[in-house]
Design an enzyme around this catalytic site. Structure first.
Site, PDB file in Angstrom:
ATOM      1  CG  ASN A   9      -1.699   1.242   1.426  1.00  0.00           C
ATOM      2  OD1 ASN A   9      -1.776   2.069   0.523  1.00  0.00           O
ATOM      3  ND2 ASN A   9      -2.308   1.395   2.606  1.00  0.00           N
ATOM      4  CD1 TRP A  10       3.525   0.819  -2.684  1.00  0.00           C
ATOM      5  CD2 TRP A  10       3.801   1.922  -4.615  1.00  0.00           C
ATOM      6  NE1 TRP A  10       4.288   0.026  -3.512  1.00  0.00           N
ATOM      7  CE2 TRP A  10       4.480   0.684  -4.709  1.00  0.00           C
ATOM      8  CE3 TRP A  10       3.831   2.781  -5.721  1.00  0.00           C
ATOM      9  CZ2 TRP A  10       5.177   0.283  -5.836  1.00  0.00           C
ATOM     10  CZ3 TRP A  10       4.528   2.387  -6.864  1.00  0.00           C
ATOM     11  CH2 TRP A  10       5.202   1.155  -6.922  1.00  0.00           C
ATOM     12  CE  LYS A  11      -0.188   3.336   4.731  1.00  0.00           C
ATOM     13  NZ  LYS A  11      -0.189   3.465   6.176  1.00  0.00           N
ATOM     14  CG  HIS A  98      -5.818   1.971   5.055  1.00  0.00           C
ATOM     15  ND1 HIS A  98      -5.449   2.932   5.965  1.00  0.00           N
ATOM     16  CD2 HIS A  98      -4.784   1.102   4.966  1.00  0.00           C
ATOM     17  CE1 HIS A  98      -4.235   2.650   6.402  1.00  0.00           C
ATOM     18  NE2 HIS A  98      -3.806   1.554   5.817  1.00  0.00           N
ATOM     19  CD  GLU A 100      -3.115   5.592   6.643  1.00  0.00           C
ATOM     20  OE1 GLU A 100      -3.063   5.648   5.402  1.00  0.00           O
ATOM     21  OE2 GLU A 100      -2.221   5.058   7.331  1.00  0.00           O
ATOM     22  CD  GLU A 170      -3.733  -2.516   7.087  1.00  0.00           C
ATOM     23  OE1 GLU A 170      -2.608  -2.763   6.641  1.00  0.00           O
ATOM     24  OE2 GLU A 170      -4.339  -1.458   6.861  1.00  0.00           O
ATOM     25  N   GLY A 176       2.102   2.120  10.821  1.00  0.00           N
ATOM     26  CA  GLY A 176       3.070   3.208  10.728  1.00  0.00           C
ATOM     27  C   GLY A 176       3.770   3.528  12.040  1.00  0.00           C
ATOM     28  CB  SER A 215       4.737  -2.108  12.198  1.00  0.00           C
ATOM     29  OG  SER A 215       4.391  -0.750  12.443  1.00  0.00           O
TER      30      SER A 215
HETATM   31  P1  PGA Z   1       2.661   0.145   7.717  1.00  0.00           P
HETATM   32  O1  PGA Z   1       1.237   0.433   7.016  1.00  0.00           O
HETATM   33  O2  PGA Z   1       3.171  -1.123   7.126  1.00  0.00           O
HETATM   34  O3  PGA Z   1       3.491   1.349   7.355  1.00  0.00           O
HETATM   35  O4  PGA Z   1       2.397   0.034   9.181  1.00  0.00           O
HETATM   36  C1  PGA Z   1       0.329  -0.615   6.762  1.00  0.00           C
HETATM   37  C2  PGA Z   1      -0.919  -0.069   6.153  1.00  0.00           C
HETATM   38  O5  PGA Z   1      -1.319   1.056   6.491  1.00  0.00           O
HETATM   39  O6  PGA Z   1      -1.552  -0.732   5.300  1.00  0.00           O
END
Ligand code: PGA
Length: 258
Positions: A9-11, A98, A100, A170, A176, A215
């Site tokens: 997931n490159w966000k 997600h 976010e 998640e 993150g 993470s």
């Molecule tokens: P992360 O993000 O690996 O940087 O914790 C995972 C995600 O948000 O899908």
């Protein structure tokens, strides 16, 4: 042989030029790994870099997906992207729900239910994200929260086969932060999710891939991916470097054939 999906997931990272560089580097590393058919890899760049990424990985056994889409097929929704547009670009998967999106854009389980059904109608595979906040975990609400995200988000969803849907667990507190769930914590929730999927879909629920995200990195990948109900990863930070993403793919390859 165990099946795995390793998804990046490159966000909100990478211009088209960056995406080309990163996707090419991942494709090159993957060529050396020669993953078995049961290990699939997927990268999800921002919309504007999907084309560049697809070009870079064409014919190299790497799937490309989107990070979100709208629930409607078309219309006056300035700034939005419809599922058929994502499909027409050449994407196979769409990340939905997600944390976010839930946290910063107010996405609810019922909105996500509409998106999931729209994406399925288009023949795309939704990667539906669920997970608890730190407060919910402290209040021992984890399983209840995940259950309602699944029950409400998957309401009236009809699946042709297990391969049409992917779930990503998640925990919000692990995303993150560098602080991943332990493999036992992950397995506990994944097993509960497996049970809910069987309740919702019957026998098909047994085969649906459940990814862990939060993470996930080369250092903890093998331990997490070895757990029986962990069928892959949704990776943020470590997916932005070809080396670390490839190391996670390598861990899945090792476990798939062992
Ligand atoms: P992360 O993000 O690996 O940087 O914790 C995972 C995600 O948000 O899908």
């Amino acid at each position: 042989m165990r099946s795995y999906l390793i998804a990046g997931n490159w966000k909100m990272h990478t211009t088209p030029a960056d995406a080309k560089t990163l996707a090419s580097a991942i494709a090159e590393k993957q060529m050396f790994l020669k993953p078995p058919h049961s290990v699939q890899t997927l990268i999800c760049p921002p919309y504007t870099s999907i084309g560049a990424a697809l070009e870079a990985v064409a014919g190299k056994g790497i799937l490309v997906g989107a990070q979100d889409c709208h629930s409607e097929a078309k219309g006056a929704f300035t700034g939005e992207i419809a599922p058929n547009m994502v499909k027409a670009c050449g994407c196979s998967h769409v990340i939905l729900g997600h944390s976010e999106r839930r946290q910063y854009f107010g996405e609810t389980n019922s909105l996500l239910n509409q998106k999931i059904r729209a994406v399925l109608n288009e023949g795309l595979v939704p990667i539906y994200c669920v997970g608890e906040t730190l407060l919910e975990r402290k209040q021992e609400q984890t399983i209840a929260v995940v259950r309602s995200q699944l029950v409400d988000g998957l309401k009236d969803v009809v699946l042709q086969s297990a391969s049409k849907l992917v779930i990503a667990y998640e925990p919000v507190w692990a995303i993150g932060t560098g602080l991943a769930a332990t493999s036992d914590q992950a397995q506990e929730v994944h097993a509960a999710i497996r049970g809910f999927l069987k309740e919702i879909f019957g026998a098909v629920g047994e085969q649906i891939l459940i990814l862990y995200g939060g993470s996930l990195k080369p250092e903890n990948a093998e331990e997490l991916l070895a757990k029986p109900d962990v069928n892959g990863g949704l990776i943020g930070g470590a997916a932005l470097q070809a080396d670390s993403f490839a190391a996670i793919i390598a861990a899945a390859c090792k476990l798939a054939v062992s």
